[in-house]
Design an enzyme around this catalytic site. Structure first.
Site, PDB file in Angstrom:
ATOM      1  N   GLU B 156      66.688  42.413 -45.767  1.00  0.00           N
ATOM      2  CA  GLU B 156      65.787  43.429 -45.212  1.00  0.00           C
ATOM      3  C   GLU B 156      65.999  44.825 -45.794  1.00  0.00           C
ATOM      4  OE1 GLU B 156      64.821  43.024 -40.956  1.00  0.00           O
ATOM      5  OE2 GLU B 156      66.342  41.461 -40.839  1.00  0.00           O
ATOM      6  N   LYS B 178      58.716  44.441 -35.520  1.00  0.00           N
ATOM      7  CA  LYS B 178      57.468  44.550 -34.751  1.00  0.00           C
ATOM      8  C   LYS B 178      56.586  45.713 -35.227  1.00  0.00           C
ATOM      9  CE  LYS B 178      59.858  44.028 -30.753  1.00  0.00           C
ATOM     10  NZ  LYS B 178      60.983  43.212 -31.236  1.00  0.00           N
ATOM     11  N   PRO B 242      72.400  44.236 -23.718  1.00  0.00           N
ATOM     12  CA  PRO B 242      71.654  44.141 -24.977  1.00  0.00           C
ATOM     13  C   PRO B 242      71.395  42.678 -25.333  1.00  0.00           C
ATOM     14  CG  PRO B 242      73.975  44.457 -25.438  1.00  0.00           C
ATOM     15  CD  PRO B 242      73.827  44.529 -23.927  1.00  0.00           C
ATOM     16  N   HIS B 248      73.576  49.062 -30.970  1.00  0.00           N
ATOM     17  CA  HIS B 248      72.354  49.459 -31.666  1.00  0.00           C
ATOM     18  C   HIS B 248      71.502  50.286 -30.724  1.00  0.00           C
ATOM     19  CE1 HIS B 248      71.591  45.639 -29.611  1.00  0.00           C
ATOM     20  NE2 HIS B 248      70.323  45.991 -29.532  1.00  0.00           N
ATOM     21  N   HIS B 250      67.535  51.557 -29.887  1.00  0.00           N
ATOM     22  CA  HIS B 250      66.098  51.376 -30.112  1.00  0.00           C
ATOM     23  C   HIS B 250      65.465  52.754 -30.272  1.00  0.00           C
ATOM     24  CE1 HIS B 250      66.291  47.107 -28.855  1.00  0.00           C
ATOM     25  NE2 HIS B 250      67.304  47.565 -28.131  1.00  0.00           N
TER      26      HIS B 250
END
Lengths: 307, 307
Positions: B156, B178, B242, B248, B250
């Site tokens: 990625e 998304k 999570p 992490h 968002h």
């Protein structure tokens, strides 16, 4: 012509049954939600030039007639990948009704209410609260007559579920007007406290722990006894900023996403935990809230150079 | 028959174009959302008896063709009161398409994933965290290979927006899968920290303040420079619990309601404020989260008699 006459003429107009949207011209889209499948459209009457707002909502899929509309569906392939296929599906016309509200004639206030507003993050330090928020609250006419009417039993007495009349720690548990009292998974109630002068979270400290814990345990008890909704199915939370400044708690079923219940709400559980860790937590913490473009408080922050 | 042959036969079946839902029988509704106008239906193929899941969604109202579908709408009155009228409205058939995904053949895992699950509130004290949550996390195979692949630039890489390679305070800002990278109001990114061993909020303390503040200021800077999204339009938050236990954040646009962004999310702003007030806040506070019936962590709490 007297005022009474004007009123009568107006009423006549309002009662005129609306047959056809063809009487109106499309003016613009005020707002829309792709997520909720709703749209807010401003219209103008072709004859008298008065404005109208049409609020259109797609209806949920009919669960009862599920196999029927499935059977009538025409599928058109978009893409397929392995076991996953994407399609358009067109159901028989009888399953395609939508639900609308038409506000006609509508005022500028209606138009502002249903218009999309830019949203902005505001970080409120305790200094900001004292220097911007509090003075704004003092100036704005935040009428709480309707709350006093509820607490005095003059209004909405039929919607009261539980009432503890203690003037310091007492509170009233009422059905929210958005709940029909029947569908348990969309349960929505509000707790309104009896003590005056607690405007919001910001005024809570160790001295209020007793009240907060009583609300938590009593609401859970009543919900179980009256509706069979269990302790771990009840969410209680505050809005910050709230829509009115008399402390109240939103009470909903864990499966129900009430309007405005989002990341900027604060769980009663968290409030209790925070005050237990630090009695004056809410007189120290920086709280983040959403300011809306047309909202007076946001404008006050903007004028103070803080937004 | 060798495994290869079985596989080939399966592939043949999967590639068979699906023409008609009439090949399937309605079995039951797995889940539905009246709010989002979506439904999840379990089907069975009439021939081979294999299962399929149909996920159907109403489409948003077409903004571009708004005046056209308005003009084609047949209105049927439900109730009217003063200036407010409620109606059913039926649009011309060409505006009535829905969008579906069909998973066929589907497995038991698919069925569990799309089934309605009872949700339960769990209050996690620090004792519960240590005695139930932590041991559960130790046992569950929570693979984070894909994260290491991202951090190492093996996967990625084209979705990386910003990369600070400092092993202690560094992090990677990536587009979430998304987001299409184009529509700014549905911006959705994730920050993945480089430091290993910080599982969630619970592991954060005063020692991490520098990293948290760097994330906050740097993400805001990059979002403005790269996308023109302003500081007060960026929301950053954690989920608790999570979905994977490598810290992490968002990152979304304030106008976008990402799936799972609800009252049980925790703003990065709040985390910074809490740790500033009390360095070991997250080693002391009681945190509330939602346990889902079929989820291993909920089951662990149930077995411990805490849910």
């Amino acid at each position: 012509m007297s005022e009474g006459e004007i009123k009568k003429v107006k009423l006549e107009e309002e009662r005129k049954p609306l047959v056809d949207l063809a009487d109106f011209e499309f003016e613009k889209i005020l707002n829309s939600s792709a997520e909720l499948k709703s749209i807010f459209v401003l219209l103008q009457h072709k004859g008298n030039k008065e404005k109208a707002i049409l609020i259109a909502n797609k209806l949920p899929f009919d669960e009862v007639k599920c196999s029927e509309w499935l059977g009538s569906s025409q599928m058109k392939e978009i893409t397929t990948n392995d076991i996953y296929g994407n399609y358009y599906s067109l159901m028989d016309q009888k399953f395609n009704d939508n639900k609308c509200m038409l506000i006609y004639p509508c005022t500028g206030k209606h138009i502002a209410k249903y218009s999309a507003q830019a949203r902005h993050l505001i970080e409120e330090t305790i200094k900001d609260y004292q220097e911007i928020t509090l003075p704004y609250l003092g100036k704005s006419s935040n009428s709480i007559v309707w709350i006093q009417n509820c607490l005095d039993g003059k209004s909405e007495a039929d919607r009261v579920i539980y009432d503890d009349k203690d003037p310091m720690n007492g509170f009233m548990l009422m059905m929210d007007c958005k709940w029909d009292g029947k569908d348990m998974t969309s349960m929505y109630c509000q707790v309104i406290i009896r003590q005056a002068g607690i405007k919001s979270l910001r005024d809570l400290n160790g001295g209020n722990l007793g009240m907060l814990k009583t609300i938590k345990s009593k609401v859970v008890e009543v919900m179980d006894k009256k509706y069979g909704i269990k302790k771990d199915e009840v969410i209680m939370y505050f809005h910050y900023q709230p829509s009115y400044y008399h402390l109240h708690v939103h009470v909903t079923h864990v499966n129900y996403t009430a309007p405005g219940n989002n990341i900027f709400s604060v769980l009663l559980n968290d409030v209790i935990s925070n005050i237990e860790l630090m009695s004056d937590y809410y007189q120290k913490a920086t709280l983040t809230f959403i300011g809306k473009e047309l909202d007076g408080l946001y404008i006050a922050y903007k004028e103070a150079g803080k937004a």
